[in-house]
Design a protein around this motif. Structure first.
Motif, PDB file in Angstrom:
ATOM      1  N   PHE A 187      14.836   1.835  25.805  1.00  0.00           N
ATOM      2  CA  PHE A 187      14.178   1.456  24.596  1.00  0.00           C
ATOM      3  C   PHE A 187      15.358   1.677  23.313  1.00  0.00           C
ATOM      4  O   PHE A 187      15.171   1.525  22.070  1.00  0.00           O
ATOM      5  CB  PHE A 187      13.321   2.188  24.080  1.00  0.00           C
ATOM      6  CG  PHE A 187      11.997   2.162  25.020  1.00  0.00           C
ATOM      7  CD1 PHE A 187      11.317   0.939  25.264  1.00  0.00           C
ATOM      8  CD2 PHE A 187      11.781   3.164  26.191  1.00  0.00           C
ATOM      9  CE1 PHE A 187      10.126   0.974  26.310  1.00  0.00           C
ATOM     10  CE2 PHE A 187      11.077   2.949  27.210  1.00  0.00           C
ATOM     11  CZ  PHE A 187      10.031   1.728  27.150  1.00  0.00           C
ATOM     12  N   LEU A 188      16.402   1.725  23.617  1.00  0.00           N
ATOM     13  CA  LEU A 188      17.555   1.972  22.645  1.00  0.00           C
ATOM     14  C   LEU A 188      18.471   0.792  23.036  1.00  0.00           C
ATOM     15  O   LEU A 188      18.527  -0.069  23.946  1.00  0.00           O
ATOM     16  CB  LEU A 188      18.526   3.151  23.234  1.00  0.00           C
ATOM     17  CG  LEU A 188      17.747   4.721  23.266  1.00  0.00           C
ATOM     18  CD1 LEU A 188      18.496   5.744  23.829  1.00  0.00           C
ATOM     19  CD2 LEU A 188      17.264   4.876  21.647  1.00  0.00           C
ATOM     20  N   PRO A 189      19.412   0.656  21.822  1.00  0.00           N
ATOM     21  CA  PRO A 189      20.401  -0.625  21.852  1.00  0.00           C
ATOM     22  C   PRO A 189      21.482  -0.480  23.061  1.00  0.00           C
ATOM     23  O   PRO A 189      22.212  -1.540  23.308  1.00  0.00           O
ATOM     24  CB  PRO A 189      21.097  -0.500  20.619  1.00  0.00           C
ATOM     25  CG  PRO A 189      20.868   0.761  20.064  1.00  0.00           C
ATOM     26  CD  PRO A 189      19.493   1.347  20.854  1.00  0.00           C
ATOM     27  N   PHE A 190      21.614   0.629  23.598  1.00  0.00           N
ATOM     28  CA  PHE A 190      22.669   0.471  24.857  1.00  0.00           C
ATOM     29  C   PHE A 190      22.077   1.026  26.011  1.00  0.00           C
ATOM     30  O   PHE A 190      20.751   1.670  26.159  1.00  0.00           O
ATOM     31  CB  PHE A 190      23.701   1.599  24.442  1.00  0.00           C
ATOM     32  CG  PHE A 190      23.340   3.067  24.317  1.00  0.00           C
ATOM     33  CD1 PHE A 190      23.227   3.934  25.294  1.00  0.00           C
ATOM     34  CD2 PHE A 190      22.742   3.507  23.081  1.00  0.00           C
ATOM     35  CE1 PHE A 190      22.544   5.205  25.421  1.00  0.00           C
ATOM     36  CE2 PHE A 190      22.244   4.955  22.944  1.00  0.00           C
ATOM     37  CZ  PHE A 190      22.280   5.735  24.193  1.00  0.00           C
ATOM     38  N   SER A 191      22.574   0.659  27.152  1.00  0.00           N
ATOM     39  CA  SER A 191      22.104   0.876  28.562  1.00  0.00           C
ATOM     40  C   SER A 191      22.747   1.818  29.432  1.00  0.00           C
ATOM     41  O   SER A 191      24.184   1.508  29.395  1.00  0.00           O
ATOM     42  CB  SER A 191      21.713  -0.272  29.169  1.00  0.00           C
ATOM     43  OG  SER A 191      21.084  -0.238  30.537  1.00  0.00           O
ATOM     44  N   ALA A 192      22.368   2.819  30.164  1.00  0.00           N
ATOM     45  CA  ALA A 192      23.318   3.584  31.122  1.00  0.00           C
ATOM     46  C   ALA A 192      23.130   2.809  32.366  1.00  0.00           C
ATOM     47  O   ALA A 192      22.302   2.959  33.172  1.00  0.00           O
ATOM     48  CB  ALA A 192      22.772   4.960  31.079  1.00  0.00           C
ATOM     49  N   VAL A 193      24.299   2.077  32.662  1.00  0.00           N
ATOM     50  CA  VAL A 193      23.978   1.172  33.837  1.00  0.00           C
ATOM     51  C   VAL A 193      24.364   1.927  35.306  1.00  0.00           C
ATOM     52  O   VAL A 193      24.231   1.765  36.233  1.00  0.00           O
ATOM     53  CB  VAL A 193      25.049   0.098  33.831  1.00  0.00           C
ATOM     54  CG1 VAL A 193      24.653  -0.871  32.540  1.00  0.00           C
ATOM     55  CG2 VAL A 193      26.778   0.596  33.642  1.00  0.00           C
ATOM     56  N   TRP A 194      24.896   3.274  34.994  1.00  0.00           N
ATOM     57  CA  TRP A 194      25.277   4.155  35.993  1.00  0.00           C
ATOM     58  C   TRP A 194      24.050   4.991  36.767  1.00  0.00           C
ATOM     59  O   TRP A 194      24.266   5.622  37.893  1.00  0.00           O
ATOM     60  CB  TRP A 194      26.416   4.928  35.806  1.00  0.00           C
ATOM     61  CG  TRP A 194      26.160   5.734  34.485  1.00  0.00           C
ATOM     62  CD1 TRP A 194      26.449   5.419  33.104  1.00  0.00           C
ATOM     63  CD2 TRP A 194      25.206   7.172  34.469  1.00  0.00           C
ATOM     64  NE1 TRP A 194      25.982   6.226  32.282  1.00  0.00           N
ATOM     65  CE2 TRP A 194      25.220   7.213  32.933  1.00  0.00           C
ATOM     66  CE3 TRP A 194      24.653   7.770  35.150  1.00  0.00           C
ATOM     67  CZ2 TRP A 194      24.608   8.505  32.469  1.00  0.00           C
ATOM     68  CZ3 TRP A 194      24.042   8.817  34.687  1.00  0.00           C
ATOM     69  CH2 TRP A 194      23.978   9.358  33.581  1.00  0.00           C
TER      70      TRP A 194
END
Length: 158
Positions: free
Chosen positions: A34-41
């Protein structure tokens, strides 16, 4: 048996820490949607934490005899032979664990120099979980056999 209690406790703590890590990382993964960034790890870390949770938990399950078993065979055997049957099945577990640990070592060597996609963890650390887990399951199976015959010698119920 003091070193064994230390090993038990260490495995319990490591298993719990892995599951706590899974909960934290998955919660973080859900939150970042739901945030503009994503934690891909997070997906990769969750996978590795799950692998190690199983690797640390499997020896504890062997120690506590919590793996599934086929009871109707054990119940069909006369009581005086049940300890021998149990020892035989534990011996089969030791043989299989030895085989898997042996090839797990070579699988770990295969991972040297390879890095994971998002976290850049050397894959040999992840592959080491196979050999480590099987080694410890085999050790606990051996302890189970010894304990079985020590109790039998004392006249205790298995």
């Amino acid at each position: 048996m003091r070193p064994l209690k230390l090993l038990d406790r260490t495995l319990e703590v490591l298993t719990a820490l892995c599951f706590i890590g899974i909960i934290v990382v998955v919660t973080m993964q859900i939150s970042t949607r739901f945030l503009p960034f994503s934690a891909v790890w997070t997906e990769e870390l969750t996978r590795y934490l799950f692998i190690f949770a199983v690797s640390f938990g499997a020896p504890l399950a062997m120690k506590r005899q919590e793996f599934i078993s086929i009871d109707f065979i054990l119940n069909a055997i006369p009581e005086r032979f049940r300890n021998y049957y149990t020892a035989f099945t534990q011996l089969l577990v030791i043989v299989m664990c030895s085989y898997i640990a042996y090839y797990g070592y070579y699988f770990m060597l295969l991972g040297q120099g390879q890095r994971s996609a998002t976290m850049a963890i050397e894959m040999s650390w992840i592959h080491a979980s196979i050999g480590l887990s099987m080694l410890l399951v085999g050790v606990y199976a051996m302890i189970s056999i010894i304990d079985l015959f020590v109790r039998r010698k004392r006249g205790e119920q298995a």
